[in-house]
Scaffold this motif. Structure first.
Motif, PDB file in Angstrom:
ATOM      1  N   ARG A 199      49.598  44.823  37.081  1.00 49.49           N
ATOM      2  CA  ARG A 199      48.327  45.457  36.697  1.00 49.49           C
ATOM      3  C   ARG A 199      47.273  44.392  36.390  1.00 49.49           C
ATOM      4  NH1 ARG A 199      44.043  46.811  36.260  1.00 49.49           N
ATOM      5  NH2 ARG A 199      43.118  48.514  35.088  1.00 49.49           N
ATOM      6  N   ALA A 200      47.694  43.300  35.785  1.00 51.53           N
ATOM      7  CA  ALA A 200      46.754  42.233  35.410  1.00 51.53           C
ATOM      8  C   ALA A 200      46.301  41.404  36.615  1.00 51.53           C
ATOM      9  CB  ALA A 200      47.395  41.319  34.364  1.00 51.53           C
ATOM     10  N   TYR A 201      47.154  41.266  37.614  1.00 50.81           N
ATOM     11  CA  TYR A 201      46.856  40.399  38.757  1.00 50.81           C
ATOM     12  C   TYR A 201      45.570  40.788  39.504  1.00 50.81           C
ATOM     13  CZ  TYR A 201      47.650  37.674  42.993  1.00 50.81           C
ATOM     14  OH  TYR A 201      47.515  36.808  44.044  1.00 50.81           O
ATOM     15  N   PRO A 202      45.412  42.037  39.965  1.00 46.78           N
ATOM     16  CA  PRO A 202      44.161  42.361  40.675  1.00 46.78           C
ATOM     17  C   PRO A 202      42.933  42.320  39.777  1.00 46.78           C
ATOM     18  CG  PRO A 202      45.516  44.328  40.430  1.00 46.78           C
ATOM     19  CD  PRO A 202      46.333  43.169  39.965  1.00 46.78           C
ATOM     20  N   ARG A 203      43.116  42.582  38.468  1.00 53.88           N
ATOM     21  CA  ARG A 203      41.969  42.462  37.562  1.00 53.88           C
ATOM     22  C   ARG A 203      41.488  41.023  37.520  1.00 53.88           C
ATOM     23  NH1 ARG A 203      41.883  43.853  32.247  1.00 53.88           N
ATOM     24  NH2 ARG A 203      39.741  44.498  32.521  1.00 53.88           N
ATOM     25  N   GLY A 204      42.421  40.083  37.534  1.00 58.15           N
ATOM     26  CA  GLY A 204      42.042  38.672  37.571  1.00 58.15           C
ATOM     27  C   GLY A 204      41.369  38.295  38.873  1.00 58.15           C
ATOM     28  N   LEU A 205      41.869  38.859  39.980  1.00 54.69           N
ATOM     29  CA  LEU A 205      41.291  38.537  41.286  1.00 54.69           C
ATOM     30  C   LEU A 205      39.852  39.012  41.423  1.00 54.69           C
ATOM     31  CD1 LEU A 205      44.275  39.276  43.690  1.00 54.69           C
ATOM     32  CD2 LEU A 205      43.419  37.046  42.949  1.00 54.69           C
ATOM     33  N   VAL A 206      39.515  40.164  40.832  1.00 59.53           N
ATOM     34  CA  VAL A 206      38.141  40.659  40.946  1.00 59.53           C
ATOM     35  C   VAL A 206      37.278  40.242  39.760  1.00 59.53           C
ATOM     36  CG1 VAL A 206      38.772  42.608  42.403  1.00 59.53           C
ATOM     37  CG2 VAL A 206      38.615  42.938  39.935  1.00 59.53           C
ATOM     38  N   SER A 207      37.840  39.464  38.861  1.00 58.26           N
ATOM     39  CA  SER A 207      37.092  39.018  37.686  1.00 58.26           C
ATOM     40  C   SER A 207      36.057  37.960  38.070  1.00 58.26           C
ATOM     41  CB  SER A 207      38.048  38.428  36.643  1.00 58.26           C
ATOM     42  OG  SER A 207      38.501  37.150  37.085  1.00 58.26           O
ATOM     43  N   GLY A 208      35.310  37.547  37.107  1.00 58.40           N
ATOM     44  CA  GLY A 208      34.308  36.510  37.323  1.00 58.40           C
ATOM     45  C   GLY A 208      34.852  35.100  37.161  1.00 58.40           C
ATOM     46  N   LEU A 209      36.162  34.934  37.149  1.00 61.40           N
ATOM     47  CA  LEU A 209      36.727  33.591  37.028  1.00 61.40           C
ATOM     48  C   LEU A 209      36.194  32.696  38.136  1.00 61.40           C
ATOM     49  CD1 LEU A 209      40.497  34.436  36.346  1.00 61.40           C
ATOM     50  CD2 LEU A 209      38.857  33.470  34.716  1.00 61.40           C
ATOM     51  N   GLU A 210      35.821  31.480  37.775  1.00 60.48           N
ATOM     52  CA  GLU A 210      35.285  30.557  38.770  1.00 60.48           C
ATOM     53  C   GLU A 210      36.367  30.148  39.766  1.00 60.48           C
ATOM     54  OE1 GLU A 210      33.385  26.106  38.976  1.00 60.48           O
ATOM     55  OE2 GLU A 210      32.994  27.317  37.204  1.00 60.48           O
ATOM     56  N   ARG A 211      37.571  29.869  39.259  1.00 60.18           N
ATOM     57  CA  ARG A 211      38.701  29.490  40.104  1.00 60.18           C
ATOM     58  C   ARG A 211      39.822  30.484  39.870  1.00 60.18           C
ATOM     59  NH1 ARG A 211      38.484  23.847  41.965  1.00 60.18           N
ATOM     60  NH2 ARG A 211      40.506  24.405  42.735  1.00 60.18           N
TER      61      ARG A 211
END
Length: 155
Positions: free
Chosen positions: A45-57
């Protein structure tokens, strides 16, 4: 007159917060049943949220930290060793997307793109054909799913 609207493949943090309910609904119906154990299900559940997040890398460390983990070990286990029914999720996701596109004239387009890489440290880097370079080279292939909807057809 037909109009075509494309949806960007990544979004900002405010947009992610706005879709949480819809993402949770999709995840509960489509992805969660594929995981027998709670821990990989939570990471999935956390993985796709991280992928679409605003994280630079977006790599194992940053995705794990975004999910609240101290190190990437759990996220790497999810991607490398967790047991789940990938084919079942693929099929269920296809049915979910078809039911929720909202317009009978909608079309979902998959587009793979190769990015040349000089080393082998990034995930999925290998010698393979990429249309970007027009040859077989050391690259990383990625896939984006821009949604397009033809409006104005009376559907």
């Amino acid at each position: 007159m037909d109009r075509v609207a494309a949806v960007a493949p990544s979004v900002d943090e405010a947009s992610v917060a706005g879709w949480d309910a819809a993402l949770d609904d999709m995840f509960a119906q489509v992805v969660a049943p594929a995981f027998a154990r709670r821990e990989p299900r939570l990471r999935a559940r956390a993985y796709p949220r991280g992928l679409v997040s605003g994280l630079e890398r977006k790599n194992g460390w940053t995705l794990a930290e975004f999910a609240g983990d101290a190190c990437p070990d759990g996220m790497q286990r999810l991607l490398n060793a967790a047991r789940w029914d990938a084919g079942g999720v693929r099929d269920a996701l296809g049915r979910y997307v078809a039911a929720h596109l909202g317009d009978r004239a909608a079309v979902l387009v998959a587009d793979d793109t190769g990015s040349e890489k000089s080393g082998r440290c990034s995930a999925g880097v290998q010698r393979q054909y990429t249309g970007t370079a027009g040859k077989i080279t050391n690259c990383q292939a990625g896939c984006s799913w821009p949604a397009r909807c033809r409006a104005g057809r009376g559907h």
